[in-house]
Design a protein around this motif. Structure first.
Motif, PDB file in Angstrom:
ATOM      1  N   THR A   1      44.715  50.426  24.232  1.00  0.00           N
ATOM      2  CA  THR A   1      46.054  50.578  23.668  1.00  0.00           C
ATOM      3  C   THR A   1      46.945  49.462  24.152  1.00  0.00           C
ATOM      4  N   ALA A   2      47.978  49.167  23.355  1.00  0.00           N
ATOM      5  CA  ALA A   2      48.891  48.080  23.702  1.00  0.00           C
ATOM      6  C   ALA A   2      49.672  48.390  24.963  1.00  0.00           C
ATOM      7  N   SER A   3      49.833  49.690  25.268  1.00  0.00           N
ATOM      8  CA  SER A   3      50.642  50.068  26.424  1.00  0.00           C
ATOM      9  C   SER A   3      49.850  50.126  27.715  1.00  0.00           C
ATOM     10  N   ALA A   4      48.519  49.978  27.645  1.00  0.00           N
ATOM     11  CA  ALA A   4      47.701  50.080  28.847  1.00  0.00           C
ATOM     12  C   ALA A   4      48.011  48.935  29.807  1.00  0.00           C
ATOM     13  N   ASP A   5      48.001  49.250  31.108  1.00  0.00           N
ATOM     14  CA  ASP A   5      48.158  48.193  32.095  1.00  0.00           C
ATOM     15  C   ASP A   5      46.958  47.259  32.006  1.00  0.00           C
ATOM     16  N   ARG A   6      47.249  45.961  32.040  1.00  0.00           N
ATOM     17  CA  ARG A   6      46.212  44.932  31.912  1.00  0.00           C
ATOM     18  C   ARG A   6      46.123  44.210  33.253  1.00  0.00           C
ATOM     19  N   ILE A   7      44.999  44.394  33.919  1.00  0.00           N
ATOM     20  CA  ILE A   7      44.853  43.943  35.301  1.00  0.00           C
ATOM     21  C   ILE A   7      43.756  42.895  35.405  1.00  0.00           C
ATOM     22  N   LEU A   8      44.053  41.801  36.091  1.00  0.00           N
ATOM     23  CA  LEU A   8      43.015  40.856  36.484  1.00  0.00           C
ATOM     24  C   LEU A   8      42.690  41.123  37.942  1.00  0.00           C
ATOM     25  N   MET A   9      41.429  41.416  38.214  1.00  0.00           N
ATOM     26  CA  MET A   9      40.976  41.675  39.577  1.00  0.00           C
ATOM     27  C   MET A   9      40.017  40.577  40.016  1.00  0.00           C
ATOM     28  N   VAL A  10      40.249  40.056  41.188  1.00  0.00           N
ATOM     29  CA  VAL A  10      39.354  39.071  41.776  1.00  0.00           C
ATOM     30  C   VAL A  10      38.454  39.775  42.788  1.00  0.00           C
ATOM     31  N   LEU A  11      37.149  39.667  42.604  1.00  0.00           N
ATOM     32  CA  LEU A  11      36.123  40.270  43.454  1.00  0.00           C
ATOM     33  C   LEU A  11      36.180  41.809  43.486  1.00  0.00           C
ATOM     34  N   PRO A  12      36.308  42.469  42.346  1.00  0.00           N
ATOM     35  CA  PRO A  12      36.297  43.936  42.367  1.00  0.00           C
ATOM     36  C   PRO A  12      34.868  44.467  42.429  1.00  0.00           C
ATOM     37  N   SER A  13      34.691  45.638  43.022  1.00  0.00           N
ATOM     38  CA  SER A  13      33.401  46.312  42.934  1.00  0.00           C
ATOM     39  C   SER A  13      33.265  46.934  41.546  1.00  0.00           C
ATOM     40  N   ASP A  14      32.048  47.210  41.148  1.00  0.00           N
ATOM     41  CA  ASP A  14      31.843  47.847  39.848  1.00  0.00           C
ATOM     42  C   ASP A  14      32.498  49.227  39.816  1.00  0.00           C
ATOM     43  N   ARG A  15      32.514  49.908  40.951  1.00  0.00           N
ATOM     44  CA  ARG A  15      33.126  51.240  41.004  1.00  0.00           C
ATOM     45  C   ARG A  15      34.629  51.163  40.790  1.00  0.00           C
ATOM     46  N   LEU A  16      35.279  50.165  41.390  1.00  0.00           N
ATOM     47  CA  LEU A  16      36.724  50.038  41.225  1.00  0.00           C
ATOM     48  C   LEU A  16      37.096  49.701  39.784  1.00  0.00           C
ATOM     49  N   VAL A  17      36.294  48.870  39.136  1.00  0.00           N
ATOM     50  CA  VAL A  17      36.565  48.555  37.740  1.00  0.00           C
ATOM     51  C   VAL A  17      36.439  49.818  36.888  1.00  0.00           C
TER      52      VAL A  17
END
Length: 401
Positions: free
Chosen positions: A4-20
């Motif tokens: 959705t257009a309202s969803a927060d759009r996050i760039l994560m550097v070095l995230p775990s697969d679980r956090l994503v």
């Protein structure tokens, strides 16, 4: 996946697969950045599974990394840029997040919490939380720094928590010599922090902050081998604390976050309840290690990983309700040999066991997570699990205070 257009759009550097995955479950869209030199393809494929896109970058090339972040932020109208993986590339990621106005926290707040010397300096004028400390640029300077403590025992730590060289109690010249030999053998050249020894039980405090308001989600009791190395042997959540100790630890933790200017998201703070009141051992932005978020979830039902992303949108967490006790223990297996598959299967099948990890490399610590109606029952369950594993003695976690 949320689209959705309202969803927060996050760039994560070095995230775990679980956090994503947890971010996606919380309604966020995630762009992940990884250096392929740091993880194998199978792991990166897991990260990509819940990401809008997996971006590969050389984290050693600061200019290219910052350009990638800026370009992705512009093209996809990102709302947050976050660094999730400890020390690698933290500086340039925080700098670019600040330049874009997309950081959840002021960069100085993250640096203050992650830099042990900076944190000690921050607390220097705070009588209730102050810990006397000196900085030594190299191992050779530790002896000179110790002279300022007039023979009292001190604890020596590497300034960078990621240095892989834990805390050590040093009481005299003989122990100092042993510490110096250990630092040389491990190739740890400094800098170091030398601080007063604070005896007392240790606790890990998990908080979530929204717009500078800090909520203590839970306090976990940390059990260690004690001096000289204070290696972690187990964690128990929730900690069994009296009303006064509970209030003091909560107050000290929130005071640190206020002083650091921490605004949003999770923080993990390690506290010792010294004879004169709580003192801060260490703190950092992000979730605690040693499976502490799992302990919190098992004991209270609160998923810290998912809630940390809800905090980005201003969501306030309901007070935790303790339902049972969760405990993790770390064990050394005899001769580093893993137990048989049938024995591992038997252990994992027990209803009170919620996680079992036996390392592939010989000599590494195994861990088991159990639950019980209270701390006594949880301890009994953990002892039974240790016997079933064939572990002879409690071992230690890889993280140090």
């Amino acid at each position: 996946m949320t689209d959705t257009a309202s969803a927060d759009r996050i760039l994560m550097v070095l995230p775990s697969d679980r956090l994503v995955r947890k971010a996606a479950e919380a309604g966020c869209r995630v762009w992940s950045v990884w250096d392929p030199a740091l993880r194998d393809r199978a792991y990166l494929d897991k990260v990509a599974r819940h990401s809008e896109r997996l971006l590969l970058a050389d984290l050693g090339d600061e200019t290219a990394l910052r350009a990638l972040i800026a370009r992705t932020a512009r093209e996809h109208r990102l709302t947050h840029v976050m660094h999730m993986g400890g020390a690698p590339a933290m500086g340039p990621v925080l700098a670019e997040a600040e330049a874009l106005g997309l950081g959840a926290n002021p960069p100085h707040a993250i640096r203050l919490l992650s830099d042990r010397v900076a944190m000690r300096e921050l607390l220097r004028t705070h009588p209730r939380l102050r810990v006397h400390a000196r900085r030594a640029a190299a191992a050779a300077g530790v002896r000179e720094a110790m002279a300022h403590f007039a023979g009292a025992p001190v604890v020596v730590k590497a300034v960078a928590a990621s240095a892989g060289f834990g805390a050590a109690l040093v009481r005299d010249a003989h122990e100092l010599g042993r510490w110096e030999r250990g630092a040389t053998a491990r190739g740890v050249c400094g800098p170091f922090i030398v601080e007063e020894y604070l005896p007392g039980p240790q606790y890990a405090v998990e908080t979530l902050s929204v717009d500078g308001m800090h909520q203590v989600v839970g306090i976990t009791a940390t059990r260690t081998t004690g001096p000289p190395h204070f290696m972690t042997t187990s964690h128990v959540h929730p900690a069994q604390l009296g009303v006064r100790d509970n209030a003091e630890i909560r107050s000290a933790t929130c005071a640190l976050l206020d002083l650091a200017g921490f605004e949003c998201g999770p923080a993990h703070t390690e506290v010792v309840q010294a004879p004169g009141g709580p003192r801060i051992l260490a703190s950092r932005a992000g979730l605690g290690g040693d499976r502490i978020p799992l302990l919190v979830e098992l004991a209270t039902g609160i998923d810290l990983e998912e809630e940390s992303f809800r905090a980005l949108t201003g969501g306030v967490l309901s007070p935790a309700t303790v339902r049972r006790t969760a405990m993790i223990g770390f064990f050394r297996l005899p001769d580093g040999r893993p137990p048989s598959r049938s024995r591992l299967g038997e252990l994992r099948a027990l209803p009170h066991v919620h996680a079992v990890d036996v390392p592939a490399r010989p000599g590494g610590p195994a861990h088991v997570v159990v639950v019980g109606a209270g701390p006594e029952e949880a301890a009994q369950q953990l002892a039974a699990a240790r016997d079933l594993l064939g572990a002879e003695t409690e071992s230690c976690a890889e993280l140090h205070p």
